[in-house]
Design a protein around this motif. Structure first.
Motif, short mmCIF file in Angstrom:
data_model
loop_
_atom_site.label_atom_id
_atom_site.label_comp_id
_atom_site.label_asym_id
_atom_site.label_seq_id
_atom_site.Cartn_x
_atom_site.Cartn_y
_atom_site.Cartn_z
N ARG A 59 0.84 -1.22 0.00
CA ARG A 59 0.00 0.00 0.00
C ARG A 59 0.86 1.26 0.00
NH1 ARG A 59 -5.55 -1.32 2.91
NH2 ARG A 59 -5.58 -3.55 2.56
N ARG B 113 1.34 3.77 -2.27
CA ARG B 113 0.66 5.04 -2.58
C ARG B 113 -0.29 4.81 -3.75
NH1 ARG B 113 5.59 4.87 -4.48
NH2 ARG B 113 6.02 5.24 -6.67
N GLY B 114 -1.09 5.81 -4.03
CA GLY B 114 -1.92 5.78 -5.22
C GLY B 114 -3.24 5.06 -5.08
N ALA C 251 -3.58 1.75 -2.99
CA ALA C 251 -3.50 2.00 -1.55
C ALA C 251 -4.81 2.61 -1.05
CB ALA C 251 -2.33 2.92 -1.23
N LYS C 252 -5.34 3.55 -1.79
CA LYS C 252 -6.58 4.23 -1.39
C LYS C 252 -7.75 3.26 -1.32
CE LYS C 252 -9.60 8.07 -2.63
NZ LYS C 252 -9.83 9.20 -3.53
#
Length: 94
Positions: free
Chosen positions: A34, A36-37, A40-41
């Motif tokens: 997770r 980023r981006g 992950a969201k």
């Protein structure tokens, strides 16, 4: 060298992410970490579908085409080869 198109999911019938890479192990690890981006969201940490290609161009074309597909078609694609929605990352990465 192999190139891959893959689909990550948050859960069965959950949020889907489609990508392509020449290092599937690294990309799956990044998604699962997770970093980023989008993944992950939305928690897309399960590798549920993958396809190997001989060239980067072929993989990118397939990735773009899959992103244009209806969601129901993507779900059918996953179900054809992975009806139990196993996390293939565990199998692929060992």
């Amino acid at each position: 060298m192999a190139f891959y198109v893959y689909i990550m999911a948050s859960q069965r019938n959950g949020t889907l992410y489609i990508g392509s890479t020449d290092d599937l192990a690294r990309r799956v690890f990044e998604h699962q970490s997770r970093v980023r981006g989008f993944t992950a969201k939305y928690g897309c940490t399960m590798l549920v579908w993958l396809e190997q290609h001989a060239s980067r161009e072929s993989a990118l074309i397939r990735e773009r085409r899959l992103k244009e597909w209806r969601r129901s078609w993507k779900l059918m694609l996953i179900e054809e080869s992975n009806p139990d929605w196993r996390d293939l990352g565990l199998e692929f990465l060992g």
